[in-house]
Design a protein around this motif. Structure first.
Motif, mmCIF file in Angstrom:
data_model
loop_
_atom_site.group_PDB
_atom_site.id
_atom_site.type_symbol
_atom_site.label_atom_id
_atom_site.label_comp_id
_atom_site.label_asym_id
_atom_site.label_seq_id
_atom_site.Cartn_x
_atom_site.Cartn_y
_atom_site.Cartn_z
ATOM 1 N N ASN A 2 0.851 -1.194 0.000
ATOM 2 C CA ASN A 2 0.000 0.000 0.000
ATOM 3 C C ASN A 2 0.887 1.244 0.000
ATOM 4 O O ASN A 2 0.991 1.978 0.978
ATOM 5 N N ASN A 18 1.936 4.767 -2.064
ATOM 6 C CA ASN A 18 1.490 5.765 -3.037
ATOM 7 C C ASN A 18 2.606 6.756 -3.349
ATOM 8 O O ASN A 18 2.439 7.965 -3.238
ATOM 9 N N THR A 30 -2.289 0.887 -9.073
ATOM 10 C CA THR A 30 -1.864 1.440 -7.795
ATOM 11 C C THR A 30 -2.975 1.240 -6.778
ATOM 12 O O THR A 30 -4.100 0.872 -7.133
#
Length: 463
Positions: free
Chosen positions: A234, A236, A457
């Protein structure tokens, strides 16, 4: 018989006059001057566009006046020298066929669009200058990868995408299952009964083809993989996506120095190929995206890569006096800021950092005699930081078994992998290169989402 299509990249190289030229492409601009319509088109074959001059005597002239940006057309005409500034040739149209109209909502107009906006229309962004260039460079690099290994006698191996083994031991894997997620079958003690799943065990999308690649190297000597890999991390950041491509060579009869030699030759080959084959696209990136890009790539091709141990790297960073966001100490993972400072300030060229603490590296890396480090290497390059990670693999059965146990992994799951150490083990080494990181480095693009066609993503799986 109809004359064949000529790609625009080839048309722009021709010497005028040339009659019977047929091109096909998408309109970048349409200019109506009442008695003539100017159509500027591009077909993706190169960075340049071709202007077609459409006179009023064409049968469908009134339709041409109503064409809009994005429409697909086929044009036949004579290539002539252009009187207009900024272009060497133009096409005097004798026939224009409207293949596909684009309506007024076509989102790519003649103006600058942000990368964020273009990610929202990733299915159309290949029609822009920037992304046309990115993906032509990506294609050239992919071809160069295969050429490098094929010329050296490496065997191309396709490793599984679905696997039951975690090659990195990090656990950040996407599960593959056919069980009903709302009502999965349960064992008597309440756990999910994976014996009823498709593969009768928990399975995942692969994070690396390395372990499978090792088994082939210990039979074919030199192999490489080049395929998709997945991380359920996870994250970004501008450097991470959930689906990406990896190049992973494995060599039997090789140690860490052999590994570094191959990695250095590999990177230089790829950069040289880009500089030779993608001159127009790289000139665009150098002018619009990253000033100094071409000179930096050439410098890497010409430079000798530095080699230093992790211990030496930490010492030099600690003595530099530089203030880092993340503290530097022996045993810590080097962060991007440390890696870039090493390559850009302390050394000034690519650096192999070797022999990392065993606690921060994977279970399969060969333990060094000092008992504290492993025979690992990372290739750090200016601006990006880590580009390649690799190691000499642990070929000794007892030490590898101890590493698997220390990582709290199941020896049963790795029984097939351990067999390679049980039946004729031999020294071997390899590395992994994230393809998208390479494309970022060669193009100067700063976000990994902009060098892969359809980025995956967290909370984003469109297209």
């Amino acid at each position: 018989m109809q004359t064949p299509r000529t790609k625009i990249v080839d048309v722009l190289k021709l010497e005028p006059p040339r009659s019977g030229i047929r091109v096909k492409g998408w309109l970048r601009t349409v200019r109506d001057s009442k008695q003539v319509v100017f159509l500027e088109l591009n077909d993706g074959s190169g960075f340049g566009t071709l202007q077609a001059v459409c006179p009023a005597n064409l049968a469908n002239f009134e339709q041409l006046r109503k064409l809009s940006t994005g429409s697909a057309v086929e044009i036949v005409g004579e290539l002539v020298a252009s009187p207009a500034k900024g272009q060497r040739v133009e096409l005097q149209a004798t026939e224009v066929i409207i293949v596909g109209l684009a309506d007024a909502s076509f989102p790519l107009q003649k103006k600058r669009h942000t990368y964020e906006f273009l990610r929202e229309i990733a299915h159309l962004r290949a029609r822009t200058n920037t992304f046309g260039a990115v993906f032509r460079v990506r294609s050239a690099l992919a071809q160069a990868i295969h050429g490098f290994f094929q010329d050296r006698g490496f065997v191309y191996v396709h490793t599984p995408i679905i696997t039951a083994a975690d090659a990195e031991g990090a656990g950040e894997m996407f599960r593959v299952s056919t069980l009903d997620p709302d009502k999965p079958p349960r064992t008597p003690d309440g756990k999910i009964d994976y014996h009823q799943d498709f593969f009768s065990k928990p399975t995942y999308l692969t994070v690396s083809g390395q372990l499978n690649g090792e088994t082939f190297a210990l039979g074919l000597s030199d192999i490489y993989t080049f395929g998709p890999t997945f991380r359920a991390e996870n994250s970004n950041t501008t450097r991470h996506v959930a689906e990406f491509w990896m190049i992973e060579p494995e060599m039997a009869w090789a140690d860490l120095d052999d590994n570094a030699d191959l990695a250095e030759a590999f990177i230089k080959h790829l950069l040289r190929a880009a500089l030779d084959r993608c001159q127009e696209d790289l000139a665009f990136f150098n002018e619009r995206i990253d000033t100094g890009l071409v000179a930096r790539l050439q410098h890497v091709v010409d430079a000798g890569f530095e080699r230093m141990s992790y211990t030496e790297a930490v010492r030099r960073l600690e003595q530099s006096g530089q203030k880092f966001e993340f503290p530097v100490f022996w045993g810590a993972n080097l962060q991007a800021e440390h890696e870039r400072y090493l390559t850009e300030t302390l050394v000034g060229r690519p650096v192999f950092v070797t022999d990392y603490p065993k606690e921060i590296k994977a279970f399969y890396m060969r333990r060094n005699d000092d008992g504290k480090t492993v025979a690992a290497l990372d290739l750090l390059v200016p601006k990006i930081g880590e580009l390649i990670g690799g190691s000499q693999r642990e070929e000794r059965l007892d030490i590898l078994e101890a590493g698997i146990n220390h990582a709290k992994l199941s020896p049963v799951d790795y029984a097939w992998y351990l067999d390679t150490r049980r039946f004729g083990s031999a020294p071997h080494a390899g590395f992994g290169l994230g393809f998208e990181r390479l494309v970022m480095y060669v193009t100067g693009m700063e976000n990994i989402r902009d060098v892969i066609p359809f980025p995956r993503t967290p909370r984003n799986c469109d297209f």
